[in-house]
Design an enzyme around this catalytic site. Sequence first.
Site, PDB file in Angstrom:
ATOM      1  N   LYS A 173      42.381  39.255  36.292  1.00 27.11           N
ATOM      2  CA  LYS A 173      42.931  38.714  37.541  1.00 27.11           C
ATOM      3  C   LYS A 173      41.798  38.310  38.478  1.00 27.11           C
ATOM      4  O   LYS A 173      41.121  39.160  39.048  1.00 27.11           O
ATOM      5  CB  LYS A 173      43.811  39.751  38.249  1.00 27.11           C
ATOM      6  CG  LYS A 173      44.449  39.202  39.512  1.00 27.11           C
ATOM      7  CD  LYS A 173      44.634  40.302  40.528  1.00 27.11           C
ATOM      8  CE  LYS A 173      44.332  39.958  41.950  1.00 27.11           C
ATOM      9  NZ  LYS A 173      43.999  38.652  42.381  1.00 27.11           N
ATOM     10  N   GLU A 248      33.245  48.924  41.534  1.00 27.91           N
ATOM     11  CA  GLU A 248      32.053  48.466  42.251  1.00 27.91           C
ATOM     12  C   GLU A 248      32.525  47.973  43.609  1.00 27.91           C
ATOM     13  O   GLU A 248      33.368  47.090  43.679  1.00 27.91           O
ATOM     14  CB  GLU A 248      31.345  47.345  41.496  1.00 27.91           C
ATOM     15  CG  GLU A 248      30.613  47.792  40.245  1.00 27.91           C
ATOM     16  CD  GLU A 248      29.520  48.816  40.496  1.00 27.91           C
ATOM     17  OE1 GLU A 248      29.037  48.919  41.644  1.00 27.91           O
ATOM     18  OE2 GLU A 248      29.181  49.528  39.546  1.00 27.91           O
ATOM     19  N   CYS A 282      27.361  41.707  47.741  1.00 30.59           N
ATOM     20  CA  CYS A 282      27.412  43.159  47.905  1.00 30.59           C
ATOM     21  C   CYS A 282      26.004  43.740  47.967  1.00 30.59           C
ATOM     22  O   CYS A 282      25.812  44.829  48.490  1.00 30.59           O
ATOM     23  CB  CYS A 282      28.213  43.781  46.784  1.00 30.59           C
ATOM     24  SG  CYS A 282      27.741  43.152  45.187  1.00 30.59           S
ATOM     25  N   GLU A 380      30.081  47.280  56.381  1.00 35.33           N
ATOM     26  CA  GLU A 380      29.826  46.039  55.654  1.00 35.33           C
ATOM     27  C   GLU A 380      30.536  44.876  56.339  1.00 35.33           C
ATOM     28  O   GLU A 380      31.736  44.924  56.567  1.00 35.33           O
ATOM     29  CB  GLU A 380      30.320  46.167  54.214  1.00 35.33           C
ATOM     30  CG  GLU A 380      29.988  44.937  53.398  1.00 35.33           C
ATOM     31  CD  GLU A 380      30.492  45.044  51.975  1.00 35.33           C
ATOM     32  OE1 GLU A 380      31.690  45.299  51.799  1.00 35.33           O
ATOM     33  OE2 GLU A 380      29.694  44.864  51.048  1.00 35.33           O
TER      34      GLU A 380
HETATM   35  P1  NAD Z   1      39.176  42.786  47.856  1.00 31.70           P
HETATM   36  O1  NAD Z   1      39.042  44.248  47.681  1.00 31.70           O
HETATM   37  O2  NAD Z   1      40.037  42.277  48.941  1.00 31.70           O
HETATM   38  O3  NAD Z   1      39.763  42.146  46.520  1.00 31.70           O
HETATM   39  C1  NAD Z   1      39.165  42.351  45.260  1.00 31.70           C
HETATM   40  C2  NAD Z   1      40.203  42.059  44.179  1.00 31.70           C
HETATM   41  O4  NAD Z   1      41.232  43.048  44.230  1.00 31.70           O
HETATM   42  C3  NAD Z   1      40.906  40.717  44.343  1.00 31.70           C
HETATM   43  O5  NAD Z   1      41.137  40.150  43.077  1.00 31.70           O
HETATM   44  C4  NAD Z   1      42.204  41.116  45.003  1.00 31.70           C
HETATM   45  O6  NAD Z   1      43.248  40.190  44.800  1.00 31.70           O
HETATM   46  C5  NAD Z   1      42.498  42.426  44.315  1.00 31.70           C
HETATM   47  N1  NAD Z   1      43.413  43.316  45.050  1.00 31.70           N
HETATM   48  C6  NAD Z   1      43.714  43.291  46.370  1.00 31.70           C
HETATM   49  N2  NAD Z   1      44.600  44.265  46.655  1.00 31.70           N
HETATM   50  C7  NAD Z   1      44.851  44.923  45.492  1.00 31.70           C
HETATM   51  C8  NAD Z   1      45.683  46.029  45.148  1.00 31.70           C
HETATM   52  N3  NAD Z   1      46.417  46.655  46.056  1.00 31.70           N
HETATM   53  N4  NAD Z   1      45.693  46.445  43.865  1.00 31.70           N
HETATM   54  C9  NAD Z   1      44.934  45.836  42.937  1.00 31.70           C
HETATM   55  N5  NAD Z   1      44.152  44.782  43.199  1.00 31.70           N
HETATM   56  C10 NAD Z   1      44.097  44.328  44.471  1.00 31.70           C
HETATM   57  O7  NAD Z   1      37.708  42.212  47.936  1.00 31.70           O
HETATM   58  P2  NAD Z   1      37.290  40.686  48.191  1.00 31.70           P
HETATM   59  O8  NAD Z   1      37.674  40.357  49.593  1.00 31.70           O
HETATM   60  O9  NAD Z   1      37.756  39.790  47.115  1.00 31.70           O
HETATM   61  O10 NAD Z   1      35.699  40.780  48.005  1.00 31.70           O
HETATM   62  C11 NAD Z   1      34.844  41.251  48.992  1.00 31.70           C
HETATM   63  C12 NAD Z   1      34.455  42.693  48.740  1.00 31.70           C
HETATM   64  O11 NAD Z   1      33.989  42.869  47.417  1.00 31.70           O
HETATM   65  C13 NAD Z   1      33.331  43.167  49.614  1.00 31.70           C
HETATM   66  O12 NAD Z   1      33.648  44.415  50.188  1.00 31.70           O
HETATM   67  C14 NAD Z   1      32.159  43.327  48.676  1.00 31.70           C
HETATM   68  O13 NAD Z   1      31.205  44.253  49.021  1.00 31.70           O
HETATM   69  C15 NAD Z   1      32.808  43.672  47.402  1.00 31.70           C
HETATM   70  N6  NAD Z   1      31.959  43.319  46.266  1.00 31.70           N
HETATM   71  C16 NAD Z   1      31.324  44.326  45.586  1.00 31.70           C
HETATM   72  C17 NAD Z   1      30.499  44.041  44.520  1.00 31.70           C
HETATM   73  C18 NAD Z   1      29.808  45.136  43.776  1.00 31.70           C
HETATM   74  O14 NAD Z   1      29.515  44.977  42.616  1.00 31.70           O
HETATM   75  N7  NAD Z   1      29.518  46.270  44.367  1.00 31.70           N
HETATM   76  C19 NAD Z   1      30.323  42.723  44.123  1.00 31.70           C
HETATM   77  C20 NAD Z   1      30.964  41.725  44.839  1.00 31.70           C
HETATM   78  C21 NAD Z   1      31.800  42.039  45.899  1.00 31.70           C
END
Ligand code: NAD
Length: 478
Positions: A173, A248, A282, A380
């Site tokens: 997804k 992550e 990140c 963050e």
């Molecule tokens: P997000 O947590 O909003 O979404 C991540 C994914 O989870 C998306 O595909 C989203 O649709 C899905 N999702 C949302 N709600 C969900 C639920 N209730 N159950 C299951 N899946 C769900 O994050 P984002 O806005 O897409 O990305 C930004 C964040 O990602 C930042 O906090 C960043 O630090 C983090 N990030 C971390 C890494 C790492 O490796 N540490 C890498 C890239 C981004």
Amino acid sequence: MLATCKQYINGHWETGVTLGESENPSDAADPVSDFARGDARQTDDAVRAAAGARRVWADSTPQRRFDALDFVGTEILARKEELGRLLAREEGKTLPEAIGEAARAGQIFKFFAAEALRIGGEKLASVRPGIEVDITREPVGVVGLITPWNFPFAIPAWKIAPALAYGNTVVFKPAELVPTCGWQLAEIISRAGLPAGAFNLVMGSGRQVGQAIVNNPLVDAISFTGSAAIGCDVLKVASERRTKVQLEMGGKNPLVVLEDAPFERAVDCAIQGAFFSTGQRCTASSRIIVEAPVFDRFVDAMRARTASLRTGHALASDTEIGPVVSNEQLAQDVRYLQIGREEGAQLVTGGEVLERPTKGHFLSPALFIAQPQHRVAREEIFGPVACIIRADDYEHALALANDTPFGLCAGICTRSLERATHFKRYAEAGMVMVNLPTAGVDFHVPFGGRKGSSFGPREQGRYASEFYTMVKTSYTSA
Ligand code: NAD
Ligand code: MN
């Protein structure tokens, strides 16, 4: 140039339940695709398909897995310019950054193609006579892969490629802001010779599709990259179901600059780490911790460099900083700029919403001088906003670096071998950089953090096998 993206389930392309439109953050007048959005039922179809293909893919030969993954990697590398353009259009990083990311995705598939040939085990003599012990690695089964928007090719690649290499089947997804990149990856994978159901793509919301993956008892393992808040929700459900899970999450990565640092190089590291990819990494250096004797000189150099960065359309050749990914993310960045000012952090430069010839989400890179307790220095932001913090000396700088709930990456700029060695040992982070930006990692070595940044085994490199395989110990008496 408007693509139509369908779900890929059990070897077929399917329409969704509703239709979404993916926008170009550089230009509201240039939508990228119409894409299918699924619901829980459609997600369950995909999970059932993946469960149905478990056996045939788990029994596939290393050669077959190599061929499939190598095909994907080869095609991505051959098309990296075109794929990079798509990525820059949909996510907003600059074209060179986007082409670099596409190439990295190709290299990851090639790396794991070869890893499929190297899945090994151990053979030991038993402590009892006449018995042999084999330790082997087996696929986990169906893995659910949930990814964020900021690396729309690389993060899916570093989950999908090891999942398939080690014989698992996949429900993937992508994030809702970047469905076209996810679909493009799926389109290539759909021609790689996998059995129907081994790889499935379901686009849609986190609430519907994401949660349905997490809730489905046929899913044996979940790999999630995204925000800490959602990661916690995923972990709760997964632990109730006793499902293998890997998270992550965010970071608030320190870059320590000592008095003896190679000065220009330290400025480069800070600018690169804080603002490239619009700070939407990140691993971004969002806390730049500078030793007192060089503090003023460093702030002056950072002010000048930050103010000179050219922010604009991701595809324009002179752009250094692309747009913020979405209106909501821009609103979050602007809210944090406001919070910073209210708390008394000093805005050195930037932080202005910019008008450009196209309608996009442009923000000039912002630099604060902050106190360690300021929210802008602790939470963050995930945008082009960084804080400079003054440290009395090295020990103070190390303490500040570790004073965070996160622990993804930590960097230090110094000429001192002693300090660098000490920092590598005592930085509470999964990754440490010496005289390098905190962002920018290799694809063949483990990636991940500590504390609030990560949970579960590492991703990438051969360490990925910890998550994507299960160990079996067999005893044989001849
Ligand atoms: P997000 O947590 O909003 O979404 C991540 C994914 O989870 C998306 O595909 C989203 O649709 C899905 N999702 C949302 N709600 C969900 C639920 N209730 N159950 C299951 N899946 C769900 O994050 P984002 O806005 O897409 O990305 C930004 C964040 O990602 C930042 O906090 C960043 O630090 C983090 N990030 C971390 C890494 C790492 O490796 N540490 C890498 C890239 C981004
Ligand atoms: Mn989000």
